[in-house]
Scaffold this motif. Structure first.
Motif, PDB file in Angstrom:
ATOM      1  N   VAL A   1       0.638   4.198 -10.408  1.00 39.51           N
ATOM      2  CA  VAL A   1       1.822   5.057 -10.388  1.00 39.51           C
ATOM      3  C   VAL A   1       2.461   4.901  -9.010  1.00 39.51           C
ATOM      4  O   VAL A   1       1.816   5.141  -7.983  1.00 39.51           O
ATOM      5  N   PHE A   2       3.714   4.496  -8.994  1.00 45.57           N
ATOM      6  CA  PHE A   2       4.385   4.207  -7.728  1.00 45.57           C
ATOM      7  C   PHE A   2       5.129   5.425  -7.187  1.00 45.57           C
ATOM      8  O   PHE A   2       5.324   6.419  -7.898  1.00 45.57           O
TER       9      PHE A   2
ATOM     10  N   PHE B   1       8.144   5.378  -6.600  1.00 51.95           N
ATOM     11  CA  PHE B   1       9.515   5.169  -7.053  1.00 51.95           C
ATOM     12  C   PHE B   1       9.470   4.841  -8.542  1.00 51.95           C
ATOM     13  O   PHE B   1       8.407   4.547  -9.101  1.00 51.95           O
ATOM     14  N   ASP B   2      10.611   4.904  -9.186  1.00 54.30           N
ATOM     15  CA  ASP B   2      10.673   4.585 -10.610  1.00 54.30           C
ATOM     16  C   ASP B   2      10.679   3.070 -10.800  1.00 54.30           C
ATOM     17  O   ASP B   2      11.459   2.352 -10.175  1.00 54.30           O
ATOM     18  N   PHE B   3       9.786   2.609 -11.664  1.00 52.89           N
ATOM     19  CA  PHE B   3       9.711   1.183 -11.968  1.00 52.89           C
ATOM     20  C   PHE B   3       9.451   1.045 -13.451  1.00 52.89           C
ATOM     21  O   PHE B   3       8.561   1.700 -14.000  1.00 52.89           O
ATOM     22  N   ASN B   4      10.252   0.209 -14.121  1.00 48.89           N
ATOM     23  CA  ASN B   4      10.244   0.185 -15.582  1.00 48.89           C
ATOM     24  C   ASN B   4       9.208  -0.733 -16.208  1.00 48.89           C
ATOM     25  O   ASN B   4       9.282  -1.029 -17.398  1.00 48.89           O
ATOM     26  N   ARG B   5       8.255  -1.214 -15.417  1.00 46.33           N
ATOM     27  CA  ARG B   5       7.182  -2.033 -15.958  1.00 46.33           C
ATOM     28  C   ARG B   5       5.834  -1.437 -15.590  1.00 46.33           C
ATOM     29  O   ARG B   5       5.669  -0.892 -14.490  1.00 46.33           O
ATOM     30  N   GLU B   6       4.889  -1.527 -16.495  1.00 43.46           N
ATOM     31  CA  GLU B   6       3.536  -1.076 -16.179  1.00 43.46           C
ATOM     32  C   GLU B   6       2.847  -2.137 -15.331  1.00 43.46           C
ATOM     33  O   GLU B   6       2.883  -3.326 -15.645  1.00 43.46           O
ATOM     34  N   VAL B   7       2.230  -1.702 -14.257  1.00 39.78           N
ATOM     35  CA  VAL B   7       1.522  -2.613 -13.368  1.00 39.78           C
ATOM     36  C   VAL B   7       0.043  -2.238 -13.398  1.00 39.78           C
ATOM     37  O   VAL B   7      -0.333  -1.122 -13.041  1.00 39.78           O
ATOM     38  N   LEU B   8      -0.780  -3.188 -13.809  1.00 37.46           N
ATOM     39  CA  LEU B   8      -2.209  -2.947 -13.957  1.00 37.46           C
ATOM     40  C   LEU B   8      -3.000  -3.764 -12.938  1.00 37.46           C
ATOM     41  O   LEU B   8      -2.657  -4.916 -12.658  1.00 37.46           O
TER      42      LEU B   8
ATOM     43  N   ARG C   1       0.817  -1.208   0.000  1.00 33.80           N
ATOM     44  CA  ARG C   1       0.000   0.000   0.000  1.00 33.80           C
ATOM     45  C   ARG C   1       0.855   1.265   0.000  1.00 33.80           C
ATOM     46  O   ARG C   1       0.554   2.259  -0.670  1.00 33.80           O
ATOM     47  N   ASN C   2       1.946   1.254   0.744  1.00 35.32           N
ATOM     48  CA  ASN C   2       2.798   2.443   0.861  1.00 35.32           C
ATOM     49  C   ASN C   2       3.585   2.747  -0.406  1.00 35.32           C
ATOM     50  O   ASN C   2       4.230   3.802  -0.497  1.00 35.32           O
ATOM     51  N   SER C   3       3.541   1.843  -1.376  1.00 33.39           N
ATOM     52  CA  SER C   3       4.283   2.083  -2.620  1.00 33.39           C
ATOM     53  C   SER C   3       3.440   2.800  -3.665  1.00 33.39           C
ATOM     54  O   SER C   3       3.961   3.233  -4.696  1.00 33.39           O
ATOM     55  N   VAL C   4       2.141   2.947  -3.426  1.00 33.97           N
ATOM     56  CA  VAL C   4       1.226   3.495  -4.434  1.00 33.97           C
ATOM     57  C   VAL C   4       1.096   5.005  -4.264  1.00 33.97           C
ATOM     58  O   VAL C   4       0.674   5.492  -3.210  1.00 33.97           O
ATOM     59  N   ARG C   5       1.473   5.742  -5.314  1.00 33.96           N
ATOM     60  CA  ARG C   5       1.294   7.190  -5.292  1.00 33.96           C
ATOM     61  C   ARG C   5      -0.105   7.576  -5.747  1.00 33.96           C
ATOM     62  O   ARG C   5      -0.803   8.351  -5.104  1.00 33.96           O
ATOM     63  N   GLU C   6      -0.547   6.993  -6.875  1.00 37.91           N
ATOM     64  CA  GLU C   6      -1.871   7.277  -7.419  1.00 37.91           C
ATOM     65  C   GLU C   6      -2.200   6.212  -8.460  1.00 37.91           C
ATOM     66  O   GLU C   6      -1.357   5.374  -8.805  1.00 37.91           O
ATOM     67  N   THR C   7      -3.432   6.240  -8.954  1.00 36.69           N
ATOM     68  CA  THR C   7      -3.849   5.310 -10.008  1.00 36.69           C
ATOM     69  C   THR C   7      -4.535   6.081 -11.127  1.00 36.69           C
ATOM     70  O   THR C   7      -5.069   7.177 -10.917  1.00 36.69           O
TER      71      THR C   7
END
Length: 253
Positions: free
Chosen positions: A228-229, A231-238, A211-217
């Motif tokens: 949208v996390f 932190f920078d992450f190079n894969r899209e997570v749906l 939960r703490n990794s989620v900035r927005e959706t």
């Protein structure tokens, strides 16, 4: 002194065995047992040893299942990655523990405590084991707070609170930490989901999200949500469309 070590990580078991013999050369390691099944078989045949060092979580279950299956009147020192807060529940019942990664100093202190109490322990061991297993089972139903991760020649304890993501990539399970480190773990994603607790959500077949990794959706195609996390992450997570409403409810907690 005859000692049995119950531990499914061979590196830890061998290190513990070697360190114990360095502390007391007269110590005899009777067996290194990696599983509940083998431990039960051993104690059915060789019930008498002086002391047991045991991990809690083994490859085929939890070590307290051994004490349910076989009557054992031997003191146990637990070597575990569970945090100290969780272990306070059974520390008061007289069963000793040391936290991984353990040191020679901690082992020496534990052995000294055992030596000082060994003559008064046997009568109360059954009661202590019962209280211990009840406390650990209750805690296990909530969550496992710490994960032991193998990295090169080390075993590193990592709290689940310090993990941003748990995911599958190229058929391997990875964790991505708040320190922006990536580690492979031997567990399946289903197993990690059962350990991680309510702070994590299985957004699809490949990702567990803290939960703490989620900035927005954002809304994505086919009624999915894109995360949208922080932190920078190079894969899209749906978030799969079947889970969007549960995910939003979980995120708002």
């Amino acid at each position: 002194m005859k000692i049995v070590i119950i531990e499914d990580e061979l590196l830890i078991a061998n290190d513990l065995s070697q360190t114990l013999r360095e502390i007391h050369p007269e110590i005899e390691i009777q067996a290194l047992l990696p599983s509940v099944e083998l431990a039960v078989q051993f104690f059915q045949t060789f019930p008498t040893v002086d002391l047991i060092f045991s991990d809690i979580e083994l490859e085929d279950g939890f070590s307290f299942e051994i004490f349910k299956s076989v009557k054992i009147n031997t003191p146990v020192i637990f070597c575990t990655a569970y945090d100290a807060y969780a272990l306070e529940a059974f520390k008061a019942n007289g069963v000793e523990y040391i936290l991984k990664p353990f040191s020679k100093t901690l082992l020496e202190k534990s052995l000294k405590k055992f030596e000082s109490l060994r003559h008064s322990l046997n009568e109360s061991l059954s009661r202590q084991y019962k209280a211990t297993t009840e406390a650990l089972e209750a805690y296990q139903k909530k969550t496992v707070s710490t994960l032991m991760v193998r990295y090169r020649n080390q075993l590193i304890p990592i709290s689940f609170s310090k993990i941003f993501l748990i995911y599958i990539e190229n058929d391997l399970t990875y964790i991505y930490t708040t320190q922006h480190q990536k580690y492979v773990v031997p567990n399946t994603l289903d197993e990690m989901e059962s350990k991680a607790g309510e702070s994590f959500f299985r957004v699809n077949r490949q990702f567990l999200v803290n939960r703490n990794s989620v900035r927005e959706t954002h809304h994505a195609l086919y009624r999915k949500l894109s995360i949208v996390f922080t932190f920078d992450f190079n894969r899209e997570v749906l978030v799969s469309k079947e889970k969007t409403s549960k995910f939003i409810s979980w995120l708002s907690q």
